[in-house]
Design a protein around this motif. Structure first.
Motif, PDB file in Angstrom:
ATOM      1  N   UNK A   1      41.611 -15.508 -33.508  1.00 56.75           N
ATOM      2  CA  UNK A   1      42.833 -16.229 -33.151  1.00 56.75           C
ATOM      3  C   UNK A   1      43.111 -16.148 -31.659  1.00 56.75           C
ATOM      4  N   UNK A   2      42.794 -15.013 -31.079  1.00 53.35           N
ATOM      5  CA  UNK A   2      42.982 -14.861 -29.641  1.00 53.35           C
ATOM      6  C   UNK A   2      42.113 -15.846 -28.878  1.00 53.35           C
ATOM      7  N   UNK A   3      40.898 -16.048 -29.356  1.00 49.53           N
ATOM      8  CA  UNK A   3      39.966 -16.927 -28.666  1.00 49.53           C
ATOM      9  C   UNK A   3      40.521 -18.339 -28.557  1.00 49.53           C
ATOM     10  N   UNK A   4      41.228 -18.796 -29.596  1.00 49.71           N
ATOM     11  CA  UNK A   4      41.802 -20.136 -29.546  1.00 49.71           C
ATOM     12  C   UNK A   4      42.817 -20.251 -28.433  1.00 49.71           C
ATOM     13  N   UNK A   5      43.655 -19.234 -28.322  1.00 50.61           N
ATOM     14  CA  UNK A   5      44.678 -19.253 -27.285  1.00 50.61           C
ATOM     15  C   UNK A   5      44.035 -19.290 -25.895  1.00 50.61           C
ATOM     16  N   UNK A   6      42.991 -18.516 -25.711  1.00 45.42           N
ATOM     17  CA  UNK A   6      42.301 -18.533 -24.424  1.00 45.42           C
ATOM     18  C   UNK A   6      41.644 -19.895 -24.195  1.00 45.42           C
ATOM     19  N   UNK A   7      40.983 -20.429 -25.221  1.00 39.13           N
ATOM     20  CA  UNK A   7      40.312 -21.722 -25.074  1.00 39.13           C
ATOM     21  C   UNK A   7      41.314 -22.830 -24.791  1.00 39.13           C
ATOM     22  N   UNK A   8      42.482 -22.748 -25.426  1.00 40.39           N
ATOM     23  CA  UNK A   8      43.506 -23.775 -25.234  1.00 40.39           C
ATOM     24  C   UNK A   8      43.984 -23.833 -23.790  1.00 40.39           C
ATOM     25  N   UNK A   9      43.874 -22.713 -23.088  1.00 44.80           N
ATOM     26  CA  UNK A   9      44.296 -22.679 -21.685  1.00 44.80           C
ATOM     27  C   UNK A   9      43.110 -22.779 -20.730  1.00 44.80           C
ATOM     28  N   UNK A  10      41.934 -23.109 -21.294  1.00 45.33           N
ATOM     29  CA  UNK A  10      40.758 -23.299 -20.460  1.00 45.33           C
ATOM     30  C   UNK A  10      40.046 -22.020 -20.059  1.00 45.33           C
ATOM     31  N   UNK A  11      40.418 -20.892 -20.646  1.00 48.68           N
ATOM     32  CA  UNK A  11      39.781 -19.608 -20.309  1.00 48.68           C
ATOM     33  C   UNK A  11      38.601 -19.370 -21.256  1.00 48.68           C
ATOM     34  N   UNK A  12      37.538 -20.147 -21.057  1.00 52.26           N
ATOM     35  CA  UNK A  12      36.436 -20.133 -22.008  1.00 52.26           C
ATOM     36  C   UNK A  12      35.612 -18.854 -21.971  1.00 52.26           C
ATOM     37  N   UNK A  13      35.532 -18.198 -20.825  1.00 56.16           N
ATOM     38  CA  UNK A  13      34.796 -16.937 -20.770  1.00 56.16           C
ATOM     39  C   UNK A  13      35.494 -15.871 -21.604  1.00 56.16           C
ATOM     40  N   UNK A  14      36.819 -15.827 -21.528  1.00 53.70           N
ATOM     41  CA  UNK A  14      37.572 -14.877 -22.348  1.00 53.70           C
ATOM     42  C   UNK A  14      37.448 -15.238 -23.820  1.00 53.70           C
TER      43      UNK A  14
ATOM     44  N   UNK B   1      40.395 -20.779 -32.855  1.00 51.26           N
ATOM     45  CA  UNK B   1      40.845 -19.410 -32.812  1.00 51.26           C
ATOM     46  C   UNK B   1      41.498 -19.066 -31.534  1.00 51.26           C
ATOM     47  N   UNK B   2      42.076 -17.882 -31.514  1.00 51.16           N
ATOM     48  CA  UNK B   2      42.671 -17.347 -30.315  1.00 51.16           C
ATOM     49  C   UNK B   2      42.270 -15.912 -30.210  1.00 51.16           C
ATOM     50  N   UNK B   3      41.566 -15.511 -29.152  1.00 51.34           N
ATOM     51  CA  UNK B   3      41.083 -14.150 -29.107  1.00 51.34           C
ATOM     52  C   UNK B   3      41.335 -13.484 -27.791  1.00 51.34           C
ATOM     53  N   UNK B   4      41.493 -12.155 -27.794  1.00 49.90           N
ATOM     54  CA  UNK B   4      41.761 -11.408 -26.585  1.00 49.90           C
ATOM     55  C   UNK B   4      40.499 -11.123 -25.811  1.00 49.90           C
ATOM     56  N   UNK B   5      40.665 -10.824 -24.551  1.00 48.91           N
ATOM     57  CA  UNK B   5      39.518 -10.468 -23.732  1.00 48.91           C
ATOM     58  C   UNK B   5      39.021  -9.102 -24.120  1.00 48.91           C
ATOM     59  N   UNK B   6      37.781  -9.073 -24.601  1.00 52.12           N
ATOM     60  CA  UNK B   6      37.184  -7.813 -25.049  1.00 52.12           C
ATOM     61  C   UNK B   6      35.814  -7.673 -24.426  1.00 52.12           C
ATOM     62  N   UNK B   7      35.252  -6.491 -24.470  1.00 51.29           N
ATOM     63  CA  UNK B   7      33.928  -6.286 -23.892  1.00 51.29           C
ATOM     64  C   UNK B   7      32.936  -7.276 -24.457  1.00 51.29           C
ATOM     65  N   UNK B   8      32.055  -7.770 -23.637  1.00 54.43           N
ATOM     66  CA  UNK B   8      31.091  -8.754 -24.060  1.00 54.43           C
ATOM     67  C   UNK B   8      29.908  -8.065 -24.725  1.00 54.43           C
ATOM     68  N   UNK B   9      30.117  -7.744 -25.997  1.00 57.48           N
ATOM     69  CA  UNK B   9      29.072  -7.019 -26.713  1.00 57.48           C
ATOM     70  C   UNK B   9      28.227  -7.997 -27.496  1.00 57.48           C
ATOM     71  N   UNK B  10      26.997  -7.662 -27.704  1.00 62.04           N
ATOM     72  CA  UNK B  10      26.108  -8.507 -28.485  1.00 62.04           C
ATOM     73  C   UNK B  10      26.499  -8.434 -29.942  1.00 62.04           C
ATOM     74  N   UNK B  11      26.359  -9.547 -30.684  1.00 61.54           N
ATOM     75  CA  UNK B  11      26.716  -9.516 -32.093  1.00 61.54           C
ATOM     76  C   UNK B  11      25.903  -8.492 -32.842  1.00 61.54           C
ATOM     77  N   UNK B  12      26.524  -7.916 -33.866  1.00 62.92           N
ATOM     78  CA  UNK B  12      25.826  -6.903 -34.659  1.00 62.92           C
ATOM     79  C   UNK B  12      24.673  -7.552 -35.406  1.00 62.92           C
TER      80      UNK B  12
END
Length: 345
Positions: free
Chosen positions: A97-110, A205-216
């Motif tokens: 959900x955090x990722x959507x909020x970031x994407x909606x504001x153009x913060x695609x890296x986050x 979705x809307x997503x928070x900025x978190x460490x850029x970890x590789x998917x499990x």
């Protein structure tokens, strides 16, 4: 007309199913009805009142994030979902959900970083995978556009840009809207599925900025041509180890709990093992009461590696959760230890 962020709510199994007491379940249901009716002010007041009694309740906090999102209060919604990822890092939906909020504001890296954390938490979370593809497409569009600004005659970049824009739309930003959650979402604390993006990538979705970890990684598969056959003794040893791990956790015996993890344990956020261990110690020893019960344990042993799947019922003073969990274990110096831990089957 005011614009809001839209997300589609699905009745799916939450990677960590949140279970409230009957009184709080009724409270959440009432809040959901207000949200679906568009009475966001009343819903927000009701959820704030409920949180004064139970401030750590993950379900109520998740609902508050949805309400704030519907009210177009993106910054406040980001704060709520970000705090949820800190307190309940095993839940993929707040990251999504955090990722959507970031994407909606153009913060695609986050947005990308948040979706990667959602996938690392639950590799089978299809919505996050789809959203991540949309975010990558938008980032590619921006890169091709930049290439054409530098060289307007670059025919290859122009063709690629056209293809990507046909896929995700020509708009420069993502502006999805949010739908009220269905009643079943409130009853089961189901997560929000990423919203369908309008012009830009259909991010949900809307997503928070978190460490850029590789998917499990998925369940490991042995590459040996002739692995040693597993024995009943191997299965029993693995099960006994997992049961002792849960017992140490329940007893808040952090030292014993941490000894069950291998030296090369893959930490969930990619942090150092020392930092992860300190965080686990603070969280476990800070709880007044913990009980961890394991059910339906299934073990698959292949040489010196084992995959253990089970249902985990976690109870503390602040949360009751019923979830599927998978442990990947390795045998080192004659002792089984956890190399990887993830939510979901």
């Amino acid at each position: 007309m005011r614009q809001t962020i839209r997300s589609i709510f699905v009745i799916s199994t939450l990677s960590l199913a949140l279970i409230a007491t009957s009184s709080f379940a009724d409270e959440a249901s009432d809040i959901g009805k207000l949200l679906r009716a568009g009475q966001t002010t009343e819903a927000l007041q009701k959820v704030d009142n409920a949180l004064t009694t139970k401030p750590k309740d993950a379900q109520l906090r998740f609902l508050k994030g949805l309400i704030l999102t519907e009210q177009n209060k993106s910054a406040e919604a980001i704060t709520v979902f970000s705090k949820l990822t800190d307190d309940y890092p095993e839940l993929p939906e707040p990251y999504n959900n955090l990722a959507v909020l970031y994407a909606a504001s153009g913060q695609y890296d986050k947005a990308r970083a948040s979706l990667e954390m959602a996938i690392r938490t639950n590799p089978t979370y299809g919505t996050a995978h789809e959203n991540l593809g949309d975010v990558y497409a938008k980032l590619a569009s921006q890169a091709y556009d930049k290439a054409l600004q530098l060289d307007s005659g670059n025919a290859t970049a122009k063709l690629k840009l056209t293809m990507v824009r046909n896929l995700v739309g020509n708009s420069g930003g993502v502006n999805p809207k949010i739908n009220p959650a269905p009643a079943t979402l409130i009853a089961q604390a189901s997560p929000a599925k990423a919203p369908t993006a309008t012009p830009a990538p259909p991010v949900k979705a809307e997503a928070p900025s978190k460490p850029e970890a590789s998917p499990a990684k998925a369940d490991p598969v042995s590459t040996k041509s002739k692995p040693a056959p597993a024995t009943d003794k191997d299965d029993d040893e693995v099960i006994k180890t997992v049961e002792n791990w849960a017992k140490a956790w329940s007893n808040k015996d952090t030292n014993a709990y941490l000894t069950h993890y291998a030296k090369d344990f893959q930490t969930p956020k990619g942090e150092s093992r020392k930092s992860w261990a300190e965080e686990r110690r603070n969280r476990i020893e800070g709880k007044g009461r913990i009980n961890v019960k394991l059910e339906s344990i299934k073990v698959s042993v292949d040489d010196n590696e084992a995959t253990v799947k089970f249902r985990q019922i976690y109870t503390s003073d602040q949360l009751t959760a019923n979830s599927r969990k998978t442990l990947v274990m390795i045998k080192q110096d004659g002792k089984w230890q956890i190399k990887q831990e993830r939510a979901g089957s």
